[in-house]
Design an enzyme around this catalytic site. Structure first.
Site, PDB file in Angstrom:
ATOM      1  N   TYR A 140      -2.675   6.923  35.798  1.00 30.49           N
ATOM      2  CA  TYR A 140      -2.357   5.813  34.894  1.00 30.49           C
ATOM      3  C   TYR A 140      -2.655   4.457  35.554  1.00 30.49           C
ATOM      4  O   TYR A 140      -3.280   3.573  34.958  1.00 30.49           O
ATOM      5  CB  TYR A 140      -0.888   5.930  34.505  1.00 30.49           C
ATOM      6  CG  TYR A 140      -0.347   4.884  33.565  1.00 30.49           C
ATOM      7  CD1 TYR A 140      -0.621   4.927  32.204  1.00 30.49           C
ATOM      8  CD2 TYR A 140       0.489   3.867  34.035  1.00 30.49           C
ATOM      9  CE1 TYR A 140      -0.089   3.981  31.337  1.00 30.49           C
ATOM     10  CE2 TYR A 140       1.027   2.923  33.180  1.00 30.49           C
ATOM     11  CZ  TYR A 140       0.732   2.978  31.826  1.00 30.49           C
ATOM     12  OH  TYR A 140       1.277   2.039  30.976  1.00 30.49           O
ATOM     13  N   LYS A 144      -5.319   1.576  34.408  1.00 27.66           N
ATOM     14  CA  LYS A 144      -4.905   0.198  34.101  1.00 27.66           C
ATOM     15  C   LYS A 144      -5.588  -0.807  35.030  1.00 27.66           C
ATOM     16  O   LYS A 144      -5.942  -1.906  34.614  1.00 27.66           O
ATOM     17  CB  LYS A 144      -3.383   0.080  34.190  1.00 27.66           C
ATOM     18  CG  LYS A 144      -2.639   0.907  33.126  1.00 27.66           C
ATOM     19  CD  LYS A 144      -3.035   0.536  31.714  1.00 27.66           C
ATOM     20  CE  LYS A 144      -2.117   1.138  30.657  1.00 27.66           C
ATOM     21  NZ  LYS A 144      -2.531   0.809  29.286  1.00 27.66           N
TER      22      LYS A 144
HETATM   23  P1  NDP Z   1       4.290   4.338  23.011  1.00 30.43           P
HETATM   24  O1  NDP Z   1       4.271   5.653  23.732  1.00 30.43           O
HETATM   25  O2  NDP Z   1       5.535   3.859  22.371  1.00 30.43           O
HETATM   26  O3  NDP Z   1       3.120   4.295  21.935  1.00 30.43           O
HETATM   27  C1  NDP Z   1       1.814   4.639  22.308  1.00 30.43           C
HETATM   28  C2  NDP Z   1       0.890   4.354  21.159  1.00 30.43           C
HETATM   29  O4  NDP Z   1      -0.444   4.705  21.561  1.00 30.43           O
HETATM   30  C3  NDP Z   1       1.223   5.201  19.932  1.00 30.43           C
HETATM   31  O5  NDP Z   1       0.935   4.453  18.779  1.00 30.43           O
HETATM   32  C4  NDP Z   1       0.253   6.364  20.084  1.00 30.43           C
HETATM   33  O6  NDP Z   1      -0.072   7.008  18.871  1.00 30.43           O
HETATM   34  C5  NDP Z   1      -0.962   5.616  20.604  1.00 30.43           C
HETATM   35  N1  NDP Z   1      -1.937   6.533  21.175  1.00 30.43           N
HETATM   36  C6  NDP Z   1      -1.834   7.309  22.259  1.00 30.43           C
HETATM   37  N2  NDP Z   1      -2.961   8.004  22.445  1.00 30.43           N
HETATM   38  C7  NDP Z   1      -3.810   7.649  21.446  1.00 30.43           C
HETATM   39  C8  NDP Z   1      -5.113   8.001  21.082  1.00 30.43           C
HETATM   40  N3  NDP Z   1      -5.829   8.906  21.782  1.00 30.43           N
HETATM   41  N4  NDP Z   1      -5.678   7.405  20.014  1.00 30.43           N
HETATM   42  C9  NDP Z   1      -4.991   6.500  19.292  1.00 30.43           C
HETATM   43  N5  NDP Z   1      -3.739   6.132  19.554  1.00 30.43           N
HETATM   44  C10 NDP Z   1      -3.153   6.700  20.628  1.00 30.43           C
HETATM   45  O7  NDP Z   1       3.759   3.315  24.098  1.00 30.43           O
HETATM   46  P2  NDP Z   1       4.058   1.751  24.314  1.00 30.43           P
HETATM   47  O8  NDP Z   1       4.144   1.036  23.032  1.00 30.43           O
HETATM   48  O9  NDP Z   1       5.126   1.648  25.312  1.00 30.43           O
HETATM   49  O10 NDP Z   1       2.703   1.356  25.076  1.00 30.43           O
HETATM   50  C11 NDP Z   1       1.646   0.654  24.473  1.00 30.43           C
HETATM   51  C12 NDP Z   1       0.697   0.212  25.568  1.00 30.43           C
HETATM   52  O11 NDP Z   1       1.407  -0.580  26.513  1.00 30.43           O
HETATM   53  C13 NDP Z   1       0.094   1.377  26.366  1.00 30.43           C
HETATM   54  O12 NDP Z   1      -1.234   1.083  26.683  1.00 30.43           O
HETATM   55  C14 NDP Z   1       0.945   1.403  27.613  1.00 30.43           C
HETATM   56  O13 NDP Z   1       0.258   1.965  28.697  1.00 30.43           O
HETATM   57  C15 NDP Z   1       1.210  -0.073  27.818  1.00 30.43           C
HETATM   58  N6  NDP Z   1       2.360  -0.365  28.632  1.00 30.43           N
HETATM   59  C16 NDP Z   1       3.626   0.047  28.272  1.00 30.43           C
HETATM   60  C17 NDP Z   1       4.692  -0.252  29.083  1.00 30.43           C
HETATM   61  C18 NDP Z   1       6.078   0.150  28.753  1.00 30.43           C
HETATM   62  O14 NDP Z   1       6.971  -0.081  29.608  1.00 30.43           O
HETATM   63  N7  NDP Z   1       6.371   0.714  27.603  1.00 30.43           N
HETATM   64  C19 NDP Z   1       4.501  -0.989  30.337  1.00 30.43           C
HETATM   65  C20 NDP Z   1       3.160  -1.383  30.604  1.00 30.43           C
HETATM   66  C21 NDP Z   1       2.145  -1.073  29.774  1.00 30.43           C
HETATM   67  P3  NDP Z   1       0.759   8.289  18.312  1.00 30.43           P
HETATM   68  O15 NDP Z   1       1.945   7.716  17.580  1.00 30.43           O
HETATM   69  O16 NDP Z   1      -0.222   8.998  17.461  1.00 30.43           O
HETATM   70  O17 NDP Z   1       1.181   9.090  19.523  1.00 30.43           O
END
Ligand code: NDP
Length: 232
Positions: A140, A144
């Site tokens: 991961y 990133k």
């Molecule tokens: P969530 O796990 O709450 O949501 C992830 C989202 O990404 C969902 O909408 C999921 O869709 C979608 N997703 C995953 N894989 C795919 C794919 N192959 N194609 C399309 N959509 C996909 O994550 P967060 O909201 O927490 O994270 C959002 C972003 O922020 C990510 O990039 C994460 O790495 C980054 N981030 C998050 C942090 C945190 O503390 N939460 C910290 C730092 C960065 P589905 O509903 O279909 O699974």
């Protein structure tokens, strides 16, 4: 005419908060979601960012229904945590494919319309761990960190066309992704955050909204981490 914003993974978490914030700010928001559905009456397109075919099909769909994407928020992401010694090939490949290659391919497809329009905003959602490192997240963190190199290289390629490319690096945000961590891990992270609390998704969304309206910021990595990663 309002700018068309595509938010990937916009059906929940940070992506949904971002979609709602951008809609409030007057963008015509299209949420990319794997199921092709999103809450709150948002326009959606079916999009799996790990599939090049799906990316192309989603953009074709958006262009025929709405027009050219002017703001891309590459937010969709996954974790497959574990110590590297025990990490499977699949966990390495899936995380790099979704978080890094997916974002790069989205940007490549978005550029077609942006170059023509001589305007555009591309925002990658990175993470504090890209630069700080995080035990158990080699796959991961590498993905990133890769987004930073990708954004900065692309910023140099397309700056003269009025297109900016930036990375937002959230710290620990209260979403489904972090809900699965156990209490000891959560407490350990909290101890390292100068602001003494986790972020809410809306706080990341506010920063996306800010960057989307910033005309003279490109190639930047904007931390939204309560101070967790400062100094790197
Ligand atoms: P969530 O796990 O709450 O949501 C992830 C989202 O990404 C969902 O909408 C999921 O869709 C979608 N997703 C995953 N894989 C795919 C794919 N192959 N194609 C399309 N959509 C996909 O994550 P967060 O909201 O927490 O994270 C959002 C972003 O922020 C990510 O990039 C994460 O790495 C980054 N981030 C998050 C942090 C945190 O503390 N939460 C910290 C730092 C960065 P589905 O509903 O279909 O699974």
């Amino acid at each position: 005419m309002s700018t068309i914003a595509l938010v990937t993974g916009g059906n929940r978490g940070i992506g949904l908060a971002t979609a709602l914030r951008l809609r409030e700010s007057g963008y015509q928001v299209v949420v990319g979601s794997r199921s092709g559905e999103a809450p709150d009456g948002l326009d959606t397109v079916r999009l799996d960012v790990s599939s090049p075919e799906s990316i192309n099909a989603a953009f074709d769909d958006i262009e025929s229904r709405f027009g050219t994407v002017g703001l891309l928020v590459a937010n969709a992401g996954i974790t497959r945590d574990g110590l590297l010694m025990r990490m499977s090939d699949e966990d390495i490949d899936d995380v790099l494919q979704t978080n890094l290659a997916g974002s790069i391919r989205l940007a490549r497809r978005a550029l077609k319309g942006m170059i023509r329009a001589r305007a555009g905003r591309i925002i990658f959602v990175g993470s504090v761990v890209g630069l700080l490192g995080s035990g158990g997240q080699v796959n991961y963190a590498a993905a990133k960190a890769g987004l930073v190199g990708a954004a900065r290289s692309l910023a140099r390629e397309v700056g003269s066309r009025g297109i900016t490319v930036n990375v937002i690096a959230p710290g620990f945000v209260e979403t489904d992704m972090t809900a699965e961590l156990d209490d000891a891990v959560r407490a350990g992270i909290l101890g390292g955050i100068p602001l003494g609390r986790y972020a809410q998704p809306a706080e990341i969304a506010d920063t996306v909204d800010f960057l989307a309206s910033a005309s003279y910021i490109t190639g930047a990595v904007i931390p939204v981490d309560g101070g967790l990663g400062m100094g790197h």
